[in-house]
Design a protein around this motif. Sequence first.
Motif, PDB file in Angstrom:
ATOM      1  N   SER A 372       5.964  -0.338   1.814  1.00  0.00           N
ATOM      2  CA  SER A 372       5.629   0.473   0.633  1.00  0.00           C
ATOM      3  C   SER A 372       5.603  -0.387  -0.628  1.00  0.00           C
ATOM      4  O   SER A 372       4.748  -0.203  -1.496  1.00  0.00           O
ATOM      5  CB  SER A 372       6.643   1.604   0.441  1.00  0.00           C
ATOM      6  OG  SER A 372       6.508   2.522   1.476  1.00  0.00           O
ATOM      7  N   ARG A 373       6.532  -1.318  -0.717  1.00  0.00           N
ATOM      8  CA  ARG A 373       6.573  -2.145  -1.930  1.00  0.00           C
ATOM      9  C   ARG A 373       5.339  -3.042  -2.029  1.00  0.00           C
ATOM     10  O   ARG A 373       4.848  -3.307  -3.116  1.00  0.00           O
ATOM     11  CB  ARG A 373       7.852  -2.976  -1.973  1.00  0.00           C
ATOM     12  CG  ARG A 373       9.066  -2.086  -2.287  1.00  0.00           C
ATOM     13  CD  ARG A 373      10.340  -2.855  -2.361  1.00  0.00           C
ATOM     14  NE  ARG A 373      10.417  -3.720  -3.529  1.00  0.00           N
ATOM     15  CZ  ARG A 373      11.417  -4.552  -3.767  1.00  0.00           C
ATOM     16  NH1 ARG A 373      12.434  -4.627  -2.908  1.00  0.00           N
ATOM     17  NH2 ARG A 373      11.436  -5.304  -4.846  1.00  0.00           N
ATOM     18  N   LEU A 374       4.857  -3.510  -0.895  1.00  0.00           N
ATOM     19  CA  LEU A 374       3.681  -4.378  -0.949  1.00  0.00           C
ATOM     20  C   LEU A 374       2.384  -3.579  -1.020  1.00  0.00           C
ATOM     21  O   LEU A 374       1.511  -3.847  -1.846  1.00  0.00           O
ATOM     22  CB  LEU A 374       3.651  -5.315   0.274  1.00  0.00           C
ATOM     23  CG  LEU A 374       2.449  -6.256   0.357  1.00  0.00           C
ATOM     24  CD1 LEU A 374       2.326  -7.115  -0.894  1.00  0.00           C
ATOM     25  CD2 LEU A 374       2.536  -7.149   1.584  1.00  0.00           C
ATOM     26  N   PHE A 375       2.261  -2.593  -0.145  1.00  0.00           N
ATOM     27  CA  PHE A 375       0.959  -1.919  -0.011  1.00  0.00           C
ATOM     28  C   PHE A 375       0.920  -0.549  -0.690  1.00  0.00           C
ATOM     29  O   PHE A 375      -0.128   0.086  -0.730  1.00  0.00           O
ATOM     30  CB  PHE A 375       0.603  -1.764   1.470  1.00  0.00           C
ATOM     31  CG  PHE A 375       0.418  -3.075   2.176  1.00  0.00           C
ATOM     32  CD1 PHE A 375      -0.692  -3.865   1.920  1.00  0.00           C
ATOM     33  CD2 PHE A 375       1.363  -3.530   3.093  1.00  0.00           C
ATOM     34  CE1 PHE A 375      -0.864  -5.079   2.570  1.00  0.00           C
ATOM     35  CE2 PHE A 375       1.199  -4.751   3.736  1.00  0.00           C
ATOM     36  CZ  PHE A 375       0.083  -5.522   3.477  1.00  0.00           C
ATOM     37  N   GLY A 376       2.059  -0.058  -1.175  1.00  0.00           N
ATOM     38  CA  GLY A 376       2.088   1.255  -1.820  1.00  0.00           C
ATOM     39  C   GLY A 376       2.151   2.371  -0.791  1.00  0.00           C
ATOM     40  O   GLY A 376       2.191   2.136   0.415  1.00  0.00           O
ATOM     41  N   GLY A 377       2.189   3.603  -1.283  1.00  0.00           N
ATOM     42  CA  GLY A 377       2.217   4.782  -0.412  1.00  0.00           C
ATOM     43  C   GLY A 377       3.576   4.976   0.211  1.00  0.00           C
ATOM     44  O   GLY A 377       4.449   4.099   0.162  1.00  0.00           O
ATOM     45  N   GLU A 378       3.765   6.154   0.775  1.00  0.00           N
ATOM     46  CA  GLU A 378       5.009   6.450   1.468  1.00  0.00           C
ATOM     47  C   GLU A 378       4.744   7.528   2.494  1.00  0.00           C
ATOM     48  O   GLU A 378       4.126   8.552   2.180  1.00  0.00           O
ATOM     49  CB  GLU A 378       6.064   6.920   0.461  1.00  0.00           C
ATOM     50  CG  GLU A 378       7.371   6.170   0.644  1.00  0.00           C
ATOM     51  CD  GLU A 378       8.443   6.667  -0.297  1.00  0.00           C
ATOM     52  OE1 GLU A 378       8.378   6.289  -1.473  1.00  0.00           O
ATOM     53  OE2 GLU A 378       9.304   7.431   0.170  1.00  0.00           O
ATOM     54  N   GLY A 379       5.191   7.323   3.707  1.00  0.00           N
ATOM     55  CA  GLY A 379       5.004   8.321   4.757  1.00  0.00           C
ATOM     56  C   GLY A 379       3.530   8.489   5.085  1.00  0.00           C
ATOM     57  O   GLY A 379       2.681   7.736   4.624  1.00  0.00           O
TER      58      GLY A 379
END
Length: 487
Positions: A372-379
């Motif tokens: 998530s920290r690198l590519f963004g988004g969650e779940g």
Amino acid sequence: MAVADRRTAEAGTSMSRLMERAGTAVADAVAALGHGVSALVLAGPGNNGGDAFVAARVLRQRGYRVAVLDLAGEGGSEEAVTARSAYRGPRVAADDGAIDAAVEAATVIVDGLFGGGLSRDLEGAMAALVTRVNRARVRSRAAPHVVAIDLPSGIDGATGMVRGVAIRADRTVTFECRKPGHLLVPGRHYCGKVTVAEIGIAAATLKGLAVTTFANEPDLWRAHRPKLARGGHKYDRGHAVAVSGPMTATGAARLAITAALRTGAGLATLLSPGDALLVNAAHLTTVMLARVDDATGLTEALTDRRRNAVLLGPGMPPDAATRAMAEAALAAPAAAVLDAGAVVAFAGDVAGLKRAVGEGAAVLTPHAGEFSRLFGGEGGDKLARARAAAAASGAVVVFKGEDTVIAAPDGRAAINANAPPFLATAGAGDVLGGIITGFLAQGVPAFEAAAMGVFLHGLVATRIGPGLIADDLIDGLRAARAAFDML
Ligand SMILES: NC(=O)C1=CN([C@@H]2O[C@H](COP(=O)(O)OP(=O)(O)OC[C@H]3O[C@@H](n4cnc5c(N)ncnc54)[C@H](OP(=O)(O)O)[C@@H]3O)[C@@H](O)[C@H]2O)[C@@H](O)CC1
Ligand SMILES: Nc1ncnc2c1ncn2[C@@H]1O[C@H](COP(=O)(O)OP(=O)(O)O)[C@@H](O)[C@H]1O
Ligand SMILES: [K+]
């Protein structure tokens, strides 16, 4: 699958034959549960419901007690309508009292509400029915066995996600091949034991589909496993290197580099900053040690072309110096594995990471937080997220977790399902990075090295059993590596 169905029909096997075989395979699975079966069959509006009617008819012909709760409504495919009218046995009225009584009386519930055609969240009466079945399945006395047709209703076959609510099955009978939803969590947990019935979709038809999603199993990479040449030299097996963290964070890279050696790399060197040389030296025997303090030092160290695979990130802070070292590793001819701090060091700059990766062989091994920290988004859709990340970074992405997804920039993706829950322990990810580095050192291409590395990691953990710590993985690798060669 819809394309496969159509091509199969064009090749002479009609959809109704496929449905007949699918329903019969479900009936076989129910019959295999033994005598005294009293089945409640839930039939939905599409072809999944068609399969359910076939199963109900076949079970009745074989003398089992069957009742169908028909939720088809109007319409449905020609084949589903035909299957529905060919069933002449008892039906359950669609009112709460009758449904409760039928659920209470059933020893087996066959779930044919929705399969591959699920297109939205379950709501209202459908959702209530699913909740009823799930409650019955956990009642203390005489709980029914739940058999799902193709997928537990409510599970999205492409993503494994729950659409509102989903049936919890003891067994799922699917057709021709498993779908992502059988392997990805949470879907995997709703399926129970999955069996695959062949219903006559020819292998040639499936091959012609250019499948790009795979279960991470030996068939995918068997041919790429490193082979030991008699009379070979240790340099034939590659030279793996890993970069150590600072003095207080050296263990991770030591675990990793030892794992690389156990995986079969011929030589292994730990590159350590000056302040950590003594602590590393005190702990290493077979692994060699050399001093590297920064990106310039790493570039220099990797001018030795025999050092053909490099891992960095474990124990390293996600800062500019780590990023510079990662860029040095990616620029070098060696295949590179970036984990932990070396992944997060690129946060907010995936384009910069892609430029650094260039055409080189690179593997990123983020857990969900790092991802998530690198590519963004969650779940959300893990398979799609991993694929998008591989395309955006130009690297093979190993999106770790219970259902690790390995995705390549060319679109291939594999879903792993052999990792036991006790593998989630400090340092396990470092060992995985080392295993993948070990395979890269032996010349395995990046996607296959990552995929077989993830599989071997799950295999060694399973063989050790609960209570394992990361150090045990290193010891266990010796025997597991031999077992891996026999797969
Ligand atoms: N592939 C193979 O090899 C073979 C596959 N076969 C079988 O076919 C199955 C796939 O059949 P399928 O395409 O007809 O879809 P299926 O899952 O029955 O549902 C579609 C229906 O549900 C409805 N609907 C959807 N979501 C809903 C919701 N939340 N709540 C309420 N309604 C909802 C949807 O309505 P719509 O979205 O059109 O409005 C439509 O009416 C597959 O799983 C396997 O069992 C075998 O027979 C032969 C070989
Ligand atoms: N629930 C789980 N079941 C199986 N494997 C898991 C589960 N959770 C995590 N793992 C695996 O455990 C490893 C943990 O790695 P990571 O999160 O990097 O930990 P660390 O940094 O402590 O080494 C990964 O290989 C991951 O896929
Ligand atoms: K189903």
